[in-house]
Design an enzyme around this catalytic site. Structure first.
Site, short mmCIF file in Angstrom:
data_model
loop_
_atom_site.label_atom_id
_atom_site.label_comp_id
_atom_site.label_asym_id
_atom_site.label_seq_id
_atom_site.Cartn_x
_atom_site.Cartn_y
_atom_site.Cartn_z
N LEU A 179 1.85 10.76 6.47
CA LEU A 179 1.38 9.72 5.54
C LEU A 179 1.45 8.35 6.20
O LEU A 179 2.41 8.03 6.89
CB LEU A 179 2.20 9.73 4.26
N SER A 180 0.40 7.56 5.98
CA SER A 180 0.33 6.21 6.52
C SER A 180 -0.57 5.40 5.60
O SER A 180 -1.56 5.94 5.07
CB SER A 180 -0.29 6.25 7.92
N ASP A 213 7.51 5.69 12.25
CA ASP A 213 7.46 4.55 13.17
C ASP A 213 8.69 4.60 14.07
O ASP A 213 9.56 3.72 14.04
CB ASP A 213 7.42 3.25 12.36
N VAL A 223 7.00 12.06 6.08
CA VAL A 223 6.42 12.79 4.94
C VAL A 223 4.95 13.09 5.30
O VAL A 223 4.23 12.20 5.78
CB VAL A 223 6.50 11.96 3.64
N HIS A 243 6.69 6.08 1.31
CA HIS A 243 7.53 4.97 0.85
C HIS A 243 8.39 5.42 -0.33
O HIS A 243 9.55 5.01 -0.45
CB HIS A 243 6.66 3.79 0.40
N GLN A 273 2.96 -9.43 13.35
CA GLN A 273 2.98 -8.15 14.05
C GLN A 273 1.57 -7.57 14.27
O GLN A 273 1.43 -6.46 14.76
CB GLN A 273 3.89 -7.14 13.34
N ALA A 319 0.86 -1.19 0.00
CA ALA A 319 0.00 0.00 0.00
C ALA A 319 0.89 1.25 0.00
O ALA A 319 0.75 2.15 0.83
CB ALA A 319 -0.97 0.00 1.19
N HIS A 341 2.87 4.65 -0.58
CA HIS A 341 2.46 6.04 -0.79
C HIS A 341 3.72 6.90 -0.90
O HIS A 341 4.85 6.37 -0.95
CB HIS A 341 1.54 6.50 0.35
N ALA A 342 3.52 8.22 -0.90
CA ALA A 342 4.67 9.11 -1.11
C ALA A 342 5.74 8.97 -0.02
O ALA A 342 6.91 9.25 -0.27
CB ALA A 342 4.17 10.55 -1.19
O1 PAF Z 1 6.88 -0.40 8.93
C1 PAF Z 1 6.40 -1.38 8.33
O2 PAF Z 1 5.79 -1.26 7.27
C2 PAF Z 1 6.56 -2.76 8.93
O3 PAF Z 1 6.46 -2.73 10.31
C3 PAF Z 1 7.85 -3.49 8.48
C4 PAF Z 1 9.09 -2.74 8.96
C5 PAF Z 1 7.87 -3.58 6.96
C6 PAF Z 1 7.89 -4.89 9.07
O4 PAF Z 1 6.81 -5.64 8.66
#
Ligand code: PAF
Length: 280
Positions: free
Chosen positions: A184-185, A150, A176, A37, A61, A32, A34-35
């Site tokens: 952004l998330s 994060d 960002v 990433h 997780q 998913a 976004h900007a």
């Molecule tokens: O930040 C994330 O998207 C996730 O926690 C990660 C680091 C890809 C681990 O699954």
């Protein structure tokens, strides 16, 4: 752009490049894209000759009542974005590749994982530590790129990399934000228009804390209570935590120093959002 599905393929790809004197950067994601990433992929491109973006919605997780099943998945669009930003390879393994039948090994930390998001999401950081360690062992990257959004996850990953003597450099890129300030998330797609407006209380709070800190305020109790006041003015926001901590240990600090982490989390409707700032 190549799509790899197995650890063996990924390792072969990375080792072949290293044999030719090339470098590899890994951008771990759950898709998913976004900007935010995109900025991580660009940072990876700036540091390494070849970039691999992993796309894996890591089941370990997510807690039993969390959003694993409804987590946004957009593989085709993700490949297009990663390719456009210059990624050489996507690593998108099936779950059985990362957690083979009978898997019994987890990366468990004796500290950190019960703090901040770990306090309200038991087991979350154990899952993150485990999958990130597996990805680093599989890809053998020179660098791995993470977002500061994060921030607690970054602290956990830095600890794991140091404790397991992994040779990868951990690079952290700035948050960002959308033009209205919202960090952004991938989970922002869950917000209704009204929830999105309510969610802006998080970035408003971050800006207030940055302004107070810039004017010399260092006291945790003053910064936290000012932050809580802004957040409580948005009645539909359910605050999870507001904290001033040491970024390495995630332990509370009474007085902020340069590099202290001011972090917050809140639920807007069913969606849990986080934001933070590293104080100057
Ligand atoms: O930040 C994330 O998207 C996730 O926690 C990660 C680091 C890809 C681990 O699954």
């Amino acid at each position: 752009m190549e799509i790899l599905r197995t650890v063996a393929e990924l390792r072969r790809w990375s080792r072949a490049l290293h044999c030719e004197g090339k470098t590899v950067a890994l951008v771990p994601t759950m898709g998913a894209l976004h900007a935010g990433h995109a900025s991580l992929i660009r940072a990876a491109r700036a540091r390494a000759s070849h970039v691999v973006v992993s796309i894996f919605v890591n089941p370990t997780q997510f807690g039993p009542n969390e959003d694993f099943n409804r987590y946004p998945r957009a593989f085709e669009a993700d490949c297009a974005l990663a390719g456009a930003e210059g990624a050489a390879v996507i690593f998108a393994p099936p779950v059985e590749e990362m957690y083979p039948a009978g898997a019994a090994t987890f990366v468990d930390l004796y500290s950190l994982t019960d703090r901040l998001d770990g306090a309200s999401r038991p087991g979350h950081f154990r899952g993150v530590a485990t999958i990130v360690a597996k990805l680093l062992i599989a890809a053998e990257p020179d660098q791995a790129i993470f977002g500061q959004k994060d921030a607690a996850q970054v602290a956990v990953i830095r600890r794991v990399v140091a404790d397991l003597c992994l040779p990868t450099e951990i690079v952290v890129c700035p948050i960002v934000r959308d033009s209205d300030g919202l960090a952004l998330s991938s989970r922002n797609v869950f917000l209704s228009p009204i929830e999105r407006t309510q969610a802006l209380a998080l970035s408003r709070t971050v800006r207030l804390v940055e302004a107070l800190s810039a004017s010399g305020e260092r006291s945790r109790s003053i910064l936290v209570s000012a932050a809580r006041k802004v957040m409580s003015a948005e009645p539909d926001l359910r605050v999870d935590y507001v904290a001033l901590v040491d970024w390495a240990t995630l332990q509370p600090v009474d007085v902020a120093v340069p590099g202290s982490l001011f972090a917050l989390a809140a639920k807007v409707g069913p969606t849990r959002l986080i934001d933070n700032t590293i104080l100057a």
